[in-house]
Design an enzyme around this catalytic site. Structure first.
Site, mmCIF file in Angstrom:
data_model
loop_
_atom_site.group_PDB
_atom_site.id
_atom_site.type_symbol
_atom_site.label_atom_id
_atom_site.label_comp_id
_atom_site.label_asym_id
_atom_site.label_seq_id
_atom_site.Cartn_x
_atom_site.Cartn_y
_atom_site.Cartn_z
ATOM 1 N N GLU A 269 -6.428 6.854 -1.277
ATOM 2 C CA GLU A 269 -6.341 5.679 -0.413
ATOM 3 C C GLU A 269 -6.921 4.451 -1.108
ATOM 4 O OE1 GLU A 269 -4.756 5.198 2.475
ATOM 5 O OE2 GLU A 269 -4.005 7.231 2.152
ATOM 6 N N HIS B 144 1.602 4.205 -2.918
ATOM 7 C CA HIS B 144 1.538 5.655 -2.742
ATOM 8 C C HIS B 144 2.726 6.334 -3.426
ATOM 9 C CE1 HIS B 144 -1.922 6.635 -0.387
ATOM 10 N NE2 HIS B 144 -1.597 5.894 0.652
ATOM 11 N N HIS C 165 0.838 -1.201 0.000
ATOM 12 C CA HIS C 165 0.000 0.000 0.000
ATOM 13 C C HIS C 165 0.876 1.255 0.000
ATOM 14 C CE1 HIS C 165 -3.450 2.553 1.409
ATOM 15 N NE2 HIS C 165 -2.457 3.219 1.993
ATOM 16 N N GLU C 166 1.902 1.275 0.856
ATOM 17 C CA GLU C 166 2.767 2.457 0.947
ATOM 18 C C GLU C 166 3.638 2.607 -0.296
ATOM 19 O OE1 GLU C 166 2.054 4.510 3.080
ATOM 20 O OE2 GLU C 166 0.847 3.221 4.374
#
Length: 293
Positions: free
Chosen positions: A222, A149, A145-146
């Site tokens: 997100e 980003h 997930h990071e």
């Protein structure tokens, strides 16, 4: 609610301070016989509106490290640190970005964040609470997930969006302030007391609207990062990680400077949602499940 008011208040305070500086400069220039037209006002707004955003972006890694006291893993000292670095390296290669710095910060709540000035100069950090409370497959999904980003350029886009909106607020409040000062307060030069009052009020109102736009983008990214984490670590693992985060009784307590970049953040319903940086975890899980179908 207190944290929401603090976030909005901080942004408004910055705009008001920048506005006061511009308010002092513009009449002085007029008094010196320098014609301050809309083009010059736009230039001022760009300098003050974008300048702070660019500086915060360039200093984002240092600010994040100082705010969380995170320690970058220079040389892995144990198996967990080695696994973290290897996992981020693999995910970064799959995403086509440079290897981010990997850090751990001491906090009881499960959380993680990513920040940095570019896709090839980023930081991915996880809390000790996340490492203690999650299974390896779930931690892998959080790392994905990071990394997503970073690969999506979310830090840059969010910061520049804030800068553009700050510029818009500073410019529009001054243009409307001159109009109001001349039409309502009958000022010949457009820089009477009505101008200063109007500009401050307009900056507050437009600043709140700008914050709503920034937070709407923050919530949307997100969902996109969740999808990226599912691609890098598996959809089932990403859903399991979000469920684990939802089951935690520890509140998300990242410093305000990096709170919007955490995998957990402020959520809310109704009008409060307009100023929230993250959508509810239930909605994020549902979006992943529907995407699988």
């Amino acid at each position: 609610m207190q944290r929401i008011l603090l976030f909005v208040g901080t942004n408004l305070a910055v705009l008001v301070v920048l506005g006061i500086v511009m308010n002092l400069l513009e009449p002085w220039l007029v008094a010196q016989g320098i014609n301050v037209n809309h083009a010059a006002t736009l230039l001022f707004a760009l300098i003050f509106g974008m300048g702070g955003a660019v500086i915060s972006l360039l200093m984002s890694k240092r600010i994040a490290l100082m705010g969380t006291r995170a320690q970058i893993i220079e040389q892995p000292s144990n198996q967990t640190e080695r696994w973290l670095v290897d996992t981020v390296r693999r995910q970064a290669a799959e995403s086509g970005i440079g290897m981010p710095d990997v850090a751990i910060y001491d906090a009881p709540e499960p959380n993680a964040f990513a920040t940095g000035a570019s896709r090839n100069n980023a930081l991915v950090a996880v809390s000790t609470g996340l490492l203690r409370g999650m299974r390896p497959n779930e931690v892998e999904a959080v790392l994905g997930h990071e990394v997503a980003h970073v690969a999506n350029g979310d830090m840059i886009t969010l910061t520049l969006l804030q800068g553009v909106l700050n510029t818009f607020v500073l410019l529009l409040s001054r243009v409307l302030g001159q109009i109001i000062d001349r039409a309502v307060f009958r000022s010949d030069r457009g820089y009477g007391p009505g101008y200063f009052i109007s500009v401050i009020v307009l900056q507050i109102v437009l600043g709140i609207l700008a914050s709503m736009i920034v937070m709407a983008f923050s919530r949307w990214r997100e969902f996109r990062a969740d999808a990226g984490g599912a691609r890098l670590a598996g959809r089932a693992n990403m859903i399991a990680a979000l469920k684990r985060l939802g089951a935690s009784s520890q509140p998300a307590q990242l410093p305000e400077s990096v709170e919007a970049f955490g995998i957990r953040g402020r959520v809310g319903q109704g009008m409060r949602r307009l100023l929230m940086s993250h959508p509810p975890l239930e909605e994020r899980i549902r979006a992943l499940a529907e995407g699988a179908r």
